[in-house]
Design a protein around this motif. Structure first.
Motif, PDB file in Angstrom:
ATOM      1  N   SER A 121     -79.959 -42.961  40.968  1.00  0.00           N
ATOM      2  CA  SER A 121     -81.126 -42.106  40.741  1.00  0.00           C
ATOM      3  C   SER A 121     -80.996 -40.790  41.490  1.00  0.00           C
ATOM      4  N   MET A 122     -80.557 -40.844  42.751  1.00  0.00           N
ATOM      5  CA  MET A 122     -80.385 -39.636  43.547  1.00  0.00           C
ATOM      6  C   MET A 122     -79.304 -38.723  42.955  1.00  0.00           C
ATOM      7  N   ALA A 123     -78.167 -39.333  42.586  1.00  0.00           N
ATOM      8  CA  ALA A 123     -77.057 -38.538  42.043  1.00  0.00           C
ATOM      9  C   ALA A 123     -77.428 -37.916  40.707  1.00  0.00           C
ATOM     10  N   TRP A 124     -78.100 -38.698  39.859  1.00  0.00           N
ATOM     11  CA  TRP A 124     -78.457 -38.207  38.530  1.00  0.00           C
ATOM     12  C   TRP A 124     -79.459 -37.056  38.629  1.00  0.00           C
ATOM     13  N   SER A 125     -80.436 -37.200  39.511  1.00  0.00           N
ATOM     14  CA  SER A 125     -81.439 -36.142  39.701  1.00  0.00           C
ATOM     15  C   SER A 125     -80.784 -34.859  40.202  1.00  0.00           C
ATOM     16  N   ALA A 126     -79.817 -35.006  41.104  1.00  0.00           N
ATOM     17  CA  ALA A 126     -79.129 -33.825  41.634  1.00  0.00           C
ATOM     18  C   ALA A 126     -78.343 -33.103  40.550  1.00  0.00           C
ATOM     19  N   MET A 127     -77.711 -33.869  39.668  1.00  0.00           N
ATOM     20  CA  MET A 127     -76.962 -33.253  38.569  1.00  0.00           C
ATOM     21  C   MET A 127     -77.909 -32.517  37.618  1.00  0.00           C
ATOM     22  N   LYS A 128     -79.045 -33.104  37.332  1.00  0.00           N
ATOM     23  CA  LYS A 128     -80.019 -32.457  36.452  1.00  0.00           C
ATOM     24  C   LYS A 128     -80.535 -31.161  37.073  1.00  0.00           C
ATOM     25  N   GLN A 129     -80.818 -31.199  38.367  1.00  0.00           N
ATOM     26  CA  GLN A 129     -81.306 -30.007  39.050  1.00  0.00           C
ATOM     27  C   GLN A 129     -80.257 -28.892  39.063  1.00  0.00           C
ATOM     28  N   ALA A 155     -69.559 -29.938  44.133  1.00  0.00           N
ATOM     29  CA  ALA A 155     -70.375 -29.231  45.124  1.00  0.00           C
ATOM     30  C   ALA A 155     -71.797 -29.791  45.170  1.00  0.00           C
ATOM     31  N   ALA A 156     -72.344 -30.128  44.002  1.00  0.00           N
ATOM     32  CA  ALA A 156     -73.703 -30.682  43.939  1.00  0.00           C
ATOM     33  C   ALA A 156     -73.775 -32.029  44.651  1.00  0.00           C
ATOM     34  N   MET A 157     -72.751 -32.861  44.499  1.00  0.00           N
ATOM     35  CA  MET A 157     -72.749 -34.161  45.162  1.00  0.00           C
ATOM     36  C   MET A 157     -72.595 -34.017  46.675  1.00  0.00           C
ATOM     37  N   ARG A 158     -71.782 -33.072  47.119  1.00  0.00           N
ATOM     38  CA  ARG A 158     -71.636 -32.861  48.564  1.00  0.00           C
ATOM     39  C   ARG A 158     -72.946 -32.369  49.174  1.00  0.00           C
ATOM     40  N   ALA A 159     -73.651 -31.513  48.425  1.00  0.00           N
ATOM     41  CA  ALA A 159     -74.931 -31.003  48.923  1.00  0.00           C
ATOM     42  C   ALA A 159     -75.994 -32.104  48.957  1.00  0.00           C
ATOM     43  N   THR A 160     -75.939 -33.007  47.985  1.00  0.00           N
ATOM     44  CA  THR A 160     -76.923 -34.094  47.905  1.00  0.00           C
ATOM     45  C   THR A 160     -76.679 -35.146  48.973  1.00  0.00           C
ATOM     46  N   PHE A 161     -75.409 -35.384  49.280  1.00  0.00           N
ATOM     47  CA  PHE A 161     -75.042 -36.396  50.272  1.00  0.00           C
ATOM     48  C   PHE A 161     -74.199 -35.743  51.372  1.00  0.00           C
ATOM     49  N   PRO A 162     -74.826 -34.931  52.214  1.00  0.00           N
ATOM     50  CA  PRO A 162     -74.060 -34.170  53.222  1.00  0.00           C
ATOM     51  C   PRO A 162     -73.349 -35.048  54.245  1.00  0.00           C
ATOM     52  N   ASP A 163     -73.828 -36.270  54.458  1.00  0.00           N
ATOM     53  CA  ASP A 163     -73.209 -37.164  55.443  1.00  0.00           C
ATOM     54  C   ASP A 163     -72.186 -38.104  54.820  1.00  0.00           C
ATOM     55  N   ALA A 164     -71.901 -37.928  53.556  1.00  0.00           N
ATOM     56  CA  ALA A 164     -70.955 -38.819  52.870  1.00  0.00           C
ATOM     57  C   ALA A 164     -69.542 -38.653  53.415  1.00  0.00           C
ATOM     58  N   LEU A 165     -68.790 -39.733  53.334  1.00  0.00           N
ATOM     59  CA  LEU A 165     -67.374 -39.671  53.688  1.00  0.00           C
ATOM     60  C   LEU A 165     -66.626 -38.971  52.563  1.00  0.00           C
ATOM     61  N   ILE A 210     -68.950 -42.731  44.912  1.00  0.00           N
ATOM     62  CA  ILE A 210     -69.377 -41.941  43.755  1.00  0.00           C
ATOM     63  C   ILE A 210     -68.176 -41.126  43.292  1.00  0.00           C
ATOM     64  N   GLU A 211     -67.756 -41.353  42.050  1.00  0.00           N
ATOM     65  CA  GLU A 211     -66.598 -40.660  41.489  1.00  0.00           C
ATOM     66  C   GLU A 211     -67.070 -39.634  40.462  1.00  0.00           C
ATOM     67  N   ILE A 212     -66.679 -38.389  40.657  1.00  0.00           N
ATOM     68  CA  ILE A 212     -67.019 -37.321  39.727  1.00  0.00           C
ATOM     69  C   ILE A 212     -65.768 -37.062  38.893  1.00  0.00           C
ATOM     70  N   HIS A 213     -65.836 -37.435  37.613  1.00  0.00           N
ATOM     71  CA  HIS A 213     -64.650 -37.443  36.764  1.00  0.00           C
ATOM     72  C   HIS A 213     -64.450 -36.133  36.016  1.00  0.00           C
ATOM     73  N   ARG A 214     -63.256 -35.597  36.174  1.00  0.00           N
ATOM     74  CA  ARG A 214     -62.811 -34.465  35.361  1.00  0.00           C
ATOM     75  C   ARG A 214     -62.360 -34.971  34.001  1.00  0.00           C
ATOM     76  N   VAL A 215     -61.691 -36.130  34.002  1.00  0.00           N
ATOM     77  CA  VAL A 215     -61.295 -36.830  32.776  1.00  0.00           C
ATOM     78  C   VAL A 215     -61.623 -38.307  32.970  1.00  0.00           C
ATOM     79  N   THR A 216     -61.701 -39.055  31.872  1.00  0.00           N
ATOM     80  CA  THR A 216     -62.078 -40.465  31.994  1.00  0.00           C
ATOM     81  C   THR A 216     -60.905 -41.353  32.373  1.00  0.00           C
TER      82      THR A 216
END
Length: 355
Positions: A70-78, A120-130, A151-157
């Motif tokens: 939910s957090m990741a999806w909302s961040a992508m939409k924003q 960049a959006a995922m790093r901003a949403t989860f600043p403390d992530a490894l 959380i994997e952000i895919h360039r290709v599947t």
């Protein structure tokens, strides 16, 4: 599906329950199978406790992953990024009890154009992530771990070694993702791949594991449930085109045989089913259940010299192709061709010895 794969609870003698526990934990199917097994009264108390623990852990993980999704999806939409949910998280919705389908990470497809903004959006949403992956354009995905969730952000599947396969698959992927369909997952309204392409993707993802790091029955369950959910709705001619273009028809038929004969998928829902692959499919299923579907380990360390190291790597990959020939000789030949083409290409490319 429980009865088709593991037998009815009454057919399992008490002395085999520990083996049943180990097998299902290994295959990632514990929470799918254990509720039916626990209905027996003669399950040893220690085994019963472990089975209950697996089920409870799976449910708790499902809730936590749903929150992170939910957090990741909302961040992508924003961030105005078009995203498609891939693999486990989206596939759980096809199960009668979605919370019992284990999924350990969140796979988000964004494509090449949105790749860097999405990272960049995922790093901003989860600043403390490894963060340990580099955001490189030749990587399949960028990965971070937030609150214990990958959380994997895919360039290709998927990554395909054969250049012709890669170009053809890119067209299939573009269609499947641009025609994504709406689905509710853990209370979150998301987009998942178009159904016919998703069938290809699920099988190809599993086969990628079969040929490299190891696969599980859970992936076969995913494909079986998708085929059943979309029975009569998949575009059979288009799927046939996909499979033939990627030299995967024989492999697909292995999967369909296993889905019908081990997971109870009706034959009329198993597109392109044939008994002609029975012996090879049985061998594949036996080795899958035995945990043998992993690429052979190197017998000696790689040489230090660039040319010698690449030759060593090519020889290891050819040994893996010979392993796959026991299940699909036609795909093994295609693997060998891909290995030679990829090897020659990398020989004249910039050295990437760190990969």
């Amino acid at each position: 599906m429980r009865a088709a794969l593991w037998g009815t609870p009454a057919s399992w003698p008490v002395e085999q329950t520990e083996s049943l526990l180990r097998l299902n934990v290994q295959q990632g199917t514990g929470a799918l199978v254990f509720p039916a097994v626990l209905a027996q009264e003669d399950i040893p108390s220690a085994v019963r406790a472990q089975m209950k623990s697996v089920c409870m852990s799976t449910i708790q993980q499902h809730v936590h992953l749903g929150h992170m999704l939910s957090m990741a999806w909302s961040a992508m939409k924003q961030a105005d990024i078009q995203v498609v949910l891939m693999k486990g998280a989206g596939l759980a919705a096809f199960y009668p009890e979605p919370q019992m389908r284990q999924w350990g990470d969140i796979d988000l497809f964004v494509g090449a154009q949105q790749y860097h903004p999405a990272c960049a959006a995922m790093r901003a949403t989860f600043p403390d992530a490894l963060k340990f992956d580099e955001e490189l354009d030749h990587y399949k995905h960028y990965n971070l771990i937030a609150d214990g969730v990958s959380i994997e952000i895919h360039r290709v599947t998927v990554s395909l070694p054969h250049p012709l396969d890669e170009r053809r698959y890119a067209r299939f992927e573009q269609y499947g993702m641009s025609h994504a369909e709406r689905k509710t997952v853990s209370g979150v309204e998301v987009m998942i791949p178009e159904a016919t392409f998703n069938a290809l993707l699920i099988m190809l993802h599993s086969w990628e594991h079969m040929t490299t790091m190891g696969a599980s029955v859970r992936q076969l369950c995913d494909l079986t449930l998708l085929m059943h959910h979309y029975a009569g709705q998949l575009d059979a001619p288009r799927l046939k085109h996909y499979l033939r273009a990627l030299r995967l028809m024989d492999v697909w038929q292995l999967y369909m045989w296993m889905a019908v004969n081990y997971l109870g998928l009706p034959k009329d829902e198993a597109l392109f089913y044939t008994d002609l692959v029975a012996d090879r499919a049985q061998r594949l299923m036996n080795d899958l259940l035995a945990g043998k579907m992993v690429a052979p380990k190197a017998t000696k360390p790689a040489p230090k010299g660039r040319i010698a190291r690449k030759w060593h790597t090519m020889q290891e990959r050819m040994a893996n192709a010979r392993r796959i020939a026991a299940y699909s000789p036609s795909y093994a030949r295609h693997m060998a061709e891909s290995i030679w083409l990829s090897g020659l290409g990398r020989l004249f490319a910039k050295d990437r010895h760190w990969e």
